[in-house]
Write a protein that holds these residues in place. Structure first.
Motif, short mmCIF file in Angstrom:
data_model
loop_
_atom_site.label_atom_id
_atom_site.label_comp_id
_atom_site.label_asym_id
_atom_site.label_seq_id
_atom_site.Cartn_x
_atom_site.Cartn_y
_atom_site.Cartn_z
N GLY A 4 -2.81 2.01 -0.34
CA GLY A 4 -2.14 1.07 -1.22
C GLY A 4 -0.71 1.39 -1.54
O GLY A 4 -0.12 0.75 -2.43
N LEU A 5 -0.10 2.36 -0.85
CA LEU A 5 1.31 2.69 -1.07
C LEU A 5 2.17 1.93 -0.06
O LEU A 5 1.92 1.98 1.14
N SER A 6 3.19 1.23 -0.56
CA SER A 6 4.12 0.58 0.36
C SER A 6 4.89 1.66 1.10
O SER A 6 5.50 2.53 0.51
N THR A 7 4.82 1.61 2.44
CA THR A 7 5.25 2.73 3.27
C THR A 7 6.31 2.30 4.27
O THR A 7 6.13 1.30 4.98
N GLY A 8 7.40 3.05 4.33
CA GLY A 8 8.42 2.85 5.35
C GLY A 8 8.44 4.04 6.29
O GLY A 8 8.22 5.18 5.87
N LEU A 9 8.71 3.77 7.57
CA LEU A 9 8.66 4.82 8.58
C LEU A 9 9.88 4.74 9.48
O LEU A 9 10.22 3.67 10.00
N GLU A 52 -0.65 -2.44 10.27
CA GLU A 52 -1.06 -1.63 9.12
C GLU A 52 -0.12 -1.81 7.93
O GLU A 52 -0.20 -1.06 6.96
N ALA A 53 0.77 -2.79 8.00
CA ALA A 53 1.69 -3.12 6.91
C ALA A 53 2.73 -2.02 6.66
O ALA A 53 3.17 -1.83 5.53
N ILE A 54 3.11 -1.30 7.71
CA ILE A 54 4.13 -0.26 7.59
C ILE A 54 5.48 -0.86 7.94
O ILE A 54 5.64 -1.52 8.98
N ASP A 55 6.47 -0.64 7.09
CA ASP A 55 7.82 -1.14 7.30
C ASP A 55 8.50 -0.29 8.38
O ASP A 55 8.74 0.90 8.20
#
Length: 358
Positions: free
Chosen positions: A64-69, A89-92
């Protein structure tokens, strides 16, 4: 030459921002013995999935953590497949790039006797992470590996100066000299989460708890993971010490379990949970991860955690004394999990699903 993501950067603050090398992991589980020259060994399980920094990115996003990679992708079919999986997987990925004429690094992981052995082939990115990231996005937390050159990077220190909590880990020292100078970067970190072997080697301590106490003199929050013996944590600000046992499970594949532990502990820290709850939550999440094949795609999601609590609650209702004791330790869980998760994530099959994936 590289191609940046066409996605726009998130306009809101990220919960977690990460960087590091990406691999395609091919994982063989359930090997009866180690492979030997001139023989063939059959594995009972197999998975193909994004690995390396993807293990951590998927774990944080599923919790549930908004994650940028920020990472580099090869322009081969494996690189495109990994990109699509992580985007799903909703990863930025707006700070990531595809690099022309560079193939995806590949790791083969073989799990047996409760551990794993790995073989890797790949190439370094043609630019540094400072050059790839330039200006770090606003984030509540950064998780960084302090190995060698990574410890000297500027971007994560800038993120820390901008208010991000810096969670650090460190890998095995291939020279086995365990120079404590490698930990000088801890002065810019909020939390440090080594395993027991690393912590004891760097501090020359004779026990994980003694190592944690020595490290607590260098960083505000220390967690030393001890495998089947659980984890010990020290908050040097409050003086609180806490130990929790590992979740008793039948482990299939340990790949990525440490990343899941770190991700879960970071989630609890950002939510300002009590220290014991953070450790128990991290122990639960990593315990769920090792029951599945693969690394990143074995990371539990919010849906898996709801499922686990419901099964535990049912066993408690049937009078199972072990379930009742465990339920008491995790009675906080229903209060901290989203009641109706907007994105009910669960673990996925870790392999190519369709011929079109390739």
């Amino acid at each position: 030459m590289s191609e940046r993501s066409a996605e726009a950067s998130a306009s809101t603050e990220l919960d977690v921002f990460l960087s590091g090398p990406l691999f395609l992991d091919i994982v063989f589980s359930g090997l009866p013995t180690a492979p030997r020259p001139g023989t063939e060994v059959w594995a009972s399980g197999m998975g193909s999935l994004p690995g390396g920094i993807a293990n951590l990115a998927v774990a944080t996003s599923r919790l549930g953590l908004s994650t940028g990679l920020a990472t580099g992708f090869g322009d081969d079919v494996y690189g495109r497949w990994c990109w699509d999986i992580l985007a799903d997987e909703a990863i930025d990925l707006s700070h990531s790039a595809r690099f022309e004429s560079q193939h995806t690094s590949v790791t083969v992981s073989m799990a047996y006797d409760g551990d794993r052995a790995m073989v890797t082939h790949g190439h370094d990115l043609p630019l540094s992470y400072d050059e790839l990231i330039t200006e770090p996005p606003d984030a509540r937390a950064v998780i960084i590996d302090l190995d060698d050159e990574r410890a000297r990077e500027r971007w994560w220190r800038q993120a820390g100066a901008n208010g991000a909590k810096i969670f650090a880990d460190v890998g095995w020292d291939p020279s086995e000299t365990w120079d404590a100078g490698r930990l000088d970067a801890l002065e810019d970190c909020y939390a440090f989460l080594p395993n027991a072997g690393e912590a004891m080697a760097y501090t020359r301590a004779d026990s994980p708890r003694a190592a944690a106490r020595a490290l607590a003199e260098r960083v505000p929050l220390v967690v030393v993971t001890m495998g089947d013996d659980g984890a010990v944590a020290i908050d040097s600000g409050s003086g609180e010490e806490c130990h929790v046992p590992a979740l008793s499970v039948e482990a299939i594949d340990p790949t990525g379990a440490g990343d899941v532990f770190l991700a879960a502990f970071a989630r609890g820290t950002l939510a300002e949970w009590p220290l014991e709850q953070r450790l128990r939550f991290a122990s639960l999440c990593s315990g769920l991860a090792v029951q599945e094949f693969g690394g990143s795609l074995a990371a539990p999601g919010i849906g898996d955690l709801h499922d686990w609590w419901q099964q535990l609650d049912a066993a408690h209702g049937e009078g199972d004394p072990d379930a009742t004791a465990l339920r008491e330790h995790y009675r906080f869980l229903p209060d901290v999990l989203p009641a109706r998760p907007g994105r009910v994530t669960r673990r996925a099959d870790a392999t190519f699903a369709l011929e079109s994936d390739l």
